[in-house]
Write a protein that holds these residues in place. Structure first.
Motif, short mmCIF file in Angstrom:
data_model
loop_
_atom_site.label_atom_id
_atom_site.label_comp_id
_atom_site.label_asym_id
_atom_site.label_seq_id
_atom_site.Cartn_x
_atom_site.Cartn_y
_atom_site.Cartn_z
N ASN A 142 0.84 -1.21 0.00
CA ASN A 142 0.00 0.00 0.00
C ASN A 142 0.87 1.25 0.00
O ASN A 142 1.99 1.24 0.51
N THR A 143 0.31 2.30 -0.56
CA THR A 143 1.11 3.52 -0.74
C THR A 143 0.52 4.73 -0.01
O THR A 143 0.99 5.84 -0.16
N GLY A 144 -0.55 4.50 0.77
CA GLY A 144 -1.20 5.61 1.48
C GLY A 144 -0.57 5.85 2.85
O GLY A 144 0.63 5.61 3.06
N LEU A 145 -1.39 6.29 3.78
CA LEU A 145 -0.93 6.59 5.14
C LEU A 145 -0.15 5.42 5.75
O LEU A 145 -0.60 4.26 5.68
N VAL A 146 0.97 5.72 6.36
CA VAL A 146 1.72 4.71 7.14
C VAL A 146 1.21 4.79 8.58
O VAL A 146 1.33 5.83 9.23
N LEU A 147 0.62 3.69 9.04
CA LEU A 147 0.10 3.61 10.41
C LEU A 147 1.10 2.77 11.21
O LEU A 147 1.17 1.55 11.06
N ASN A 148 1.87 3.47 12.04
CA ASN A 148 3.01 2.85 12.71
C ASN A 148 2.70 2.67 14.19
O ASN A 148 2.57 3.66 14.91
N PHE A 149 2.57 1.43 14.64
CA PHE A 149 2.27 1.18 16.06
C PHE A 149 3.57 1.05 16.85
O PHE A 149 4.38 0.16 16.58
N ALA A 150 3.76 1.94 17.82
CA ALA A 150 4.90 1.82 18.73
C ALA A 150 4.47 0.89 19.86
O ALA A 150 3.68 1.26 20.73
N LEU A 151 4.96 -0.31 19.80
CA LEU A 151 4.50 -1.36 20.71
C LEU A 151 5.73 -2.00 21.36
O LEU A 151 6.62 -2.45 20.64
N ASN A 152 5.75 -2.02 22.67
CA ASN A 152 6.95 -2.43 23.40
C ASN A 152 8.14 -1.58 22.91
O ASN A 152 9.19 -2.09 22.58
N TYR A 153 7.87 -0.28 22.84
CA TYR A 153 8.86 0.69 22.39
C TYR A 153 9.39 1.49 23.57
O TYR A 153 8.62 1.89 24.45
N GLY A 154 10.69 1.74 23.57
CA GLY A 154 11.31 2.61 24.57
C GLY A 154 12.48 3.29 23.92
O GLY A 154 13.32 2.65 23.28
N SER A 155 12.54 4.60 24.07
CA SER A 155 13.54 5.37 23.35
C SER A 155 14.95 5.17 23.91
O SER A 155 15.92 5.14 23.16
N ARG A 156 15.07 5.03 25.21
CA ARG A 156 16.41 4.85 25.78
C ARG A 156 16.99 3.51 25.36
O ARG A 156 18.18 3.41 25.01
N ALA A 157 16.17 2.46 25.37
CA ALA A 157 16.64 1.14 24.92
C ALA A 157 17.04 1.22 23.44
O ALA A 157 18.07 0.68 23.03
N GLU A 158 16.22 1.92 22.67
CA GLU A 158 16.49 2.07 21.23
C GLU A 158 17.86 2.73 21.00
O GLU A 158 18.65 2.28 20.17
N MET A 159 18.13 3.78 21.77
CA MET A 159 19.40 4.49 21.58
C MET A 159 20.58 3.68 22.10
O MET A 159 21.64 3.64 21.48
N ALA A 160 20.39 2.99 23.23
CA ALA A 160 21.48 2.17 23.77
C ALA A 160 21.81 1.04 22.78
O ALA A 160 22.98 0.72 22.55
#
Ligand code: IPE
Ligand code: IPE
Ligand code: MG
Length: 255
Positions: A142-160
């Motif tokens: 699909n090429t329309g809206l991107v619906l992005n679910f942040a699930l079990n997301y944490g920014s500090r873990a992501e950066m580490a």
């Protein structure tokens, strides 16, 4: 259709709410969907009733974002810290993607929406992952809206994690530390395939980021509302867009 709905600026009649202009629509809107528990408790209901009704707001806001011409909508649905909640509540939350997609996937496909997920797949129950994988797979083209679910997301873990991956490559001699810059760091984040959010909305009156996209929100416009997520409407979403359109973004420069 989009033109008819969105080209009007200002109130044409007292009944008609102001609609955002079709110009300067935020490309990426991120939302911290907060206040489900308090919404329910205020009604004498269990917290999970708030999560359930919150699902309906997800549907409404997704369609509103699509109509407004937003390209990316990221919804913070479960943080890496939300595992601290009682098991019964966590279990209920983990069932919601499956329930939401069983109800809405067909319509999302019809509307050309592309479903994505941003977060750690580890520890998520298999039924949660399977429901999301199916939706991601069926909407990949699909090429329309991107619906992005942040699930079990944490920014500090992501950066580490990003730092660890980069350090490992450098230690193995595959990467010259001199080449480490902002864009290389961004390429190792879970959001590497998304532009930075232009607008962040947080519902429920809390004025904090709660470990959400700390790097990516560096220059985003922040919009806070006291409304609890299950009560958040298409009109309130439009109000946030209109407020965004009034702001002057400078990115450190001069306007
Ligand atoms: C947001 O609502 C949903 C999740 C965090 C999963 P809350 O459950 O945090 O509701 P409040 O903030 O306790 O009212
Ligand atoms: C942030 O809300 C997480 C989600 C909306 C998924 P929380 O309710 O977990 O945040 P705090 O604990 O109030 O900071
Ligand atoms: Mg909360």
């Amino acid at each position: 259709m989009i033109d008819r709905l969105w080209s009007k600026r200002g109130k044409a009649s007292p009944q008609e709410a102001e609609l955002p202009s079709g110009e300067n629509v935020p490309q990426h809107v991120a939302i911290i969907m907060d206040g489900n528990g308090r919404w329910a408790q205020n009604r004498g209901l269990p917290r999970i009733a708030g999560h359930h009704t919150g699902m309906k707001a997800v549907k409404k806001v997704t369609m509103a974002a699509d109509r407004a011409g937003v390209k990316y909508l990221t919804l913070y649905a479960f943080s890496t810290e939300n595992w601290k909640r009682p098991k019964t509540e966590v279990d209920f939350l983990m069932r919601l993607p499956q329930e939401f997609l069983a109800l809405e996937l067909e319509e999302l496909i019809e509307n050309n929406v592309q479903v994505r997920m941003m977060g750690y797949r580890e520890h998520l129950p298999s039924y949660t992952i399977e429901a999301l994988e199916e939706a991601i797979e069926k909407t990949r083209q699909n090429t329309g809206l991107v619906l992005n679910f942040a699930l079990n997301y944490g920014s500090r873990a992501e950066m580490a994690d990003a730092v660890r991956a980069i350090a490992r490559e450098a230690a193995e001699g595959k990467l010259d530390p001199e080449r480490i810059d902002e864009s290389l760091f961004e390429s190792r984040l879970l959001s590497s395939d998304l532009p930075d959010p232009d607008l962040l909305i947080r519902t429920s009156g809390e004025l904090r980021l709660s470990n959400f996209m700390l790097w990516q929100l560096a220059y985003s416009e922040l919009y806070f509302t006291d409304v609890y997520w299950p009560s958040f409407t298409e009109e309130q979403f439009q109000e946030a867009i209109i407020e965004y359109q009034r702001r002057g973004r400078r990115f450190g420069g001069l306007s």
